[in-house]
Design an enzyme around this catalytic site. Structure first.
Site, mmCIF file in Angstrom:
data_model
loop_
_atom_site.group_PDB
_atom_site.id
_atom_site.type_symbol
_atom_site.label_atom_id
_atom_site.label_comp_id
_atom_site.label_asym_id
_atom_site.label_seq_id
_atom_site.Cartn_x
_atom_site.Cartn_y
_atom_site.Cartn_z
ATOM 1 N N CYS A 1 5.139 94.316 173.973
ATOM 2 C CA CYS A 1 6.276 93.948 174.258
ATOM 3 C C CYS A 1 7.191 93.769 172.956
ATOM 4 O O CYS A 1 8.414 93.316 173.019
ATOM 5 C CB CYS A 1 6.205 92.856 175.095
ATOM 6 S SG CYS A 1 5.426 92.766 176.703
ATOM 7 N N HIS B 1 13.114 91.701 181.432
ATOM 8 C CA HIS B 1 12.203 92.151 180.437
ATOM 9 C C HIS B 1 11.665 93.646 180.377
ATOM 10 O O HIS B 1 10.620 94.186 180.655
ATOM 11 C CB HIS B 1 11.024 91.131 180.469
ATOM 12 C CG HIS B 1 10.016 91.455 179.304
ATOM 13 N ND1 HIS B 1 10.295 92.031 178.114
ATOM 14 C CD2 HIS B 1 8.841 91.146 179.345
ATOM 15 C CE1 HIS B 1 9.296 92.062 177.178
ATOM 16 N NE2 HIS B 1 8.177 91.422 177.928
#
Ligand code: ACO
Length: 420
Positions: A105, A366
């Site tokens: 991420c 996200h």
């Protein structure tokens, strides 16, 4: 790392972040289901890259190198080789050196960091972009793909939803250590959705969330883990979104700005960045983001700033509790006091230290590889007064980003100063 040159963010662009619950996202309940498809990874990346050229007025010809953040294109979209995919966006990019960066991420943050490194090494104008598509499979299957960012051998089987379970574990320990309640944590979620409701780019822009819904599990907000020990510590509303999206920025040195004919007052300066990496599967204290703390301390030291200097921050709220842990790792709150900061509204748009003003990972969304790039763009947009309904009242002077990969295993933190 001591910068050898002054480095500026010239601006950039992003796509709307979409996925389930976004009005434009096509799934089985959408009237266009079967007639239209959602945008592909390539389409999103192309849109952000060309949007960055349009928004900044930079000619693609001026780009000397490009860095693309992406975590799992091969798994979600059968697509690797992101550098070569990205240059398809614009004929003027053909032949230019574009490279992919991967750190789960934190892939987007790594792409920006690589751009800064290239400028320090002698280039003058570079691009950093990031993108991810994650909606090509069910949330459960996607959770298995995302679990590749954990230590597969020892952590994958905590739950089908590996990452939600890992952060449920952090929530459990944090609540037990400090007597924090689900309602305390829910203040983060409510802030995120409130901000996203004002943000046209946000995945959850049309979903409302009040404290009661965010604080309590129920049929519409299930505790969905199968791991019995961790299940009570995570609800759907505590989780970041499974989003598709892309973001792109352009970075330049002083010489680069001259070549581009861009005035410094249209930029923000990157004061420092740091990356910290800790061994997978080796968390020694679930109540502290030690890796992030290390990166942040280095950034503060190199930028000559302290936490109280920061006027706006973008932090990695992959789960609601993570934002509280971030406040503490970044020095905005003492250990165990993150919840107080959120409850008192200090991190709201009008608070003393606005955090995740566009809705954060929880509600802005996200798209993993895009997140770290979007964070930097958000600091730029806040500093230049471009955030519309979610603009913070006072123009920020200093900003901070913290982009985290995995369970606090890779963190890229950056500090910025507005150039007036
Ligand atoms: N009652 C009981 N269980 C339910 C209910 C209900 N009303 N609704 C759903 N569930 C359960 C089901 O088991 C379902 O799984 P199944 O359909 O495969 O059996 C599961 O919850 C998930 O429900 P979905 O409807 O498939 O989930 P949705 O698509 O709404 O996604 C979710 C919600 C799972 C929270 C998703 O947004 C998510 O995974 N978010 C986190 C993403 C992530 O981990 N990103 C990486 C972060 S790590 C980092 O950044 C460092």
């Amino acid at each position: 790392m001591k910068f050898r040159r002054k480095i500026y963010v010239v601006g950039g662009d992003l796509t709307t972040f979409i996925g389930k619950h976004h009005p434009d996202f096509i799934w089985k309940k959408h009237p266009d289901f079967g007639k239209k498809e959602n945008p592909t990874l390539e389409e999103l990346l192309t849109q952000a890259i060309n949007g960055a050229f349009e928004k900044t007025g930079v000619d693609p010809e001026a780009i000397e190198r490009g860095f693309i953040g992406n975590f799992a294109g091969e798994l979600f979209s059968n697509q690797g080789h992101m550098g070569a995919l990205a240059v398809r966006a614009n004929e003027k990019l053909h032949g230019k050196p574009f490279t992919r960066l991967e750190g789960a991420c934190a892939s987007g943050g790594l792409a920006v960091a690589a751009g800064i490194d290239a400028l320090n090494a002698g280039h003058d104008v570079v691009m950093a972009a990031g993108s991810e598509v994650q909606t090509t499979c069910s949330a459960r299957e996607g959770a298995g793909y995302l679990a590749r960012a954990s230590h597969w051998e020892t952590e994958r089987d905590i739950d089908d939803f590996t990452f939600p379970a890992m952060f449920a574990r952090r929530a459990k320990h944090y609540k037990e250590k400090y007597g924090v309640t689900d309602e305390d944590i829910a203040h983060v979620t409510v802030k995120a959705y409130k901000n996203a409701n004002k943000n046209p780019y946000a995945h959850m822009r049309s979903i409302e969330m009040d404290l009661e819904s965010a604080a309590n599990a129920g049929d519409r907000n299930p505790q969905f883990l199968r791991n019995e020990e961790l299940k009570p510590h995570l609800k759907v509303s505590d989780c970041s979104q499974v989003s598709d999206g892309a973001a792109a920025i352009i970075l330049a040195t002083e010489e680069g700005l001259e070549k581009l004919g861009i005035d410094k007052s249209d930029t923000i300066e990157v004061l420092a960045y740091a990356q910290a990496t800790s061994p997978l599967g080796d968390v020694d204290d679930y109540t502290v983001l030690n890796n992030t703390m290390q990166a942040a301390q280095q950034v503060y030291e190199e930028a000559g700033l302290k936490p109280s200097d920061i006027n706006v921050a973008e932090v990695h709220d992959c789960f609601a509790v993570t934002e509280l842990l971030m406040y503490e790792a970044l020095g905005f709150a003492d250990p165990g006091k993150g919840a107080e900061l959120a409850r008192e509204g200090e991190t709201g748009i009008e608070g003393s230290i606005p955090v995740n003003t566009g809705g954060g990972l929880l509600a802005f969304g996200h798209p993993v590889g895009a997140t770290g790039v979007k964070q930097v763009l958000e600091i730029y947009r806040q500093m230049k007064g471009q955030c519309g309904d979610y603009q913070i009242p006072e123009t920020p002077k200093y900003g901070l980003t913290a982009n985290m990969g995995g369970d606090d295993r890779t963190t890229v933190a950056m500090a910025f100063e507005n150039v007036e």
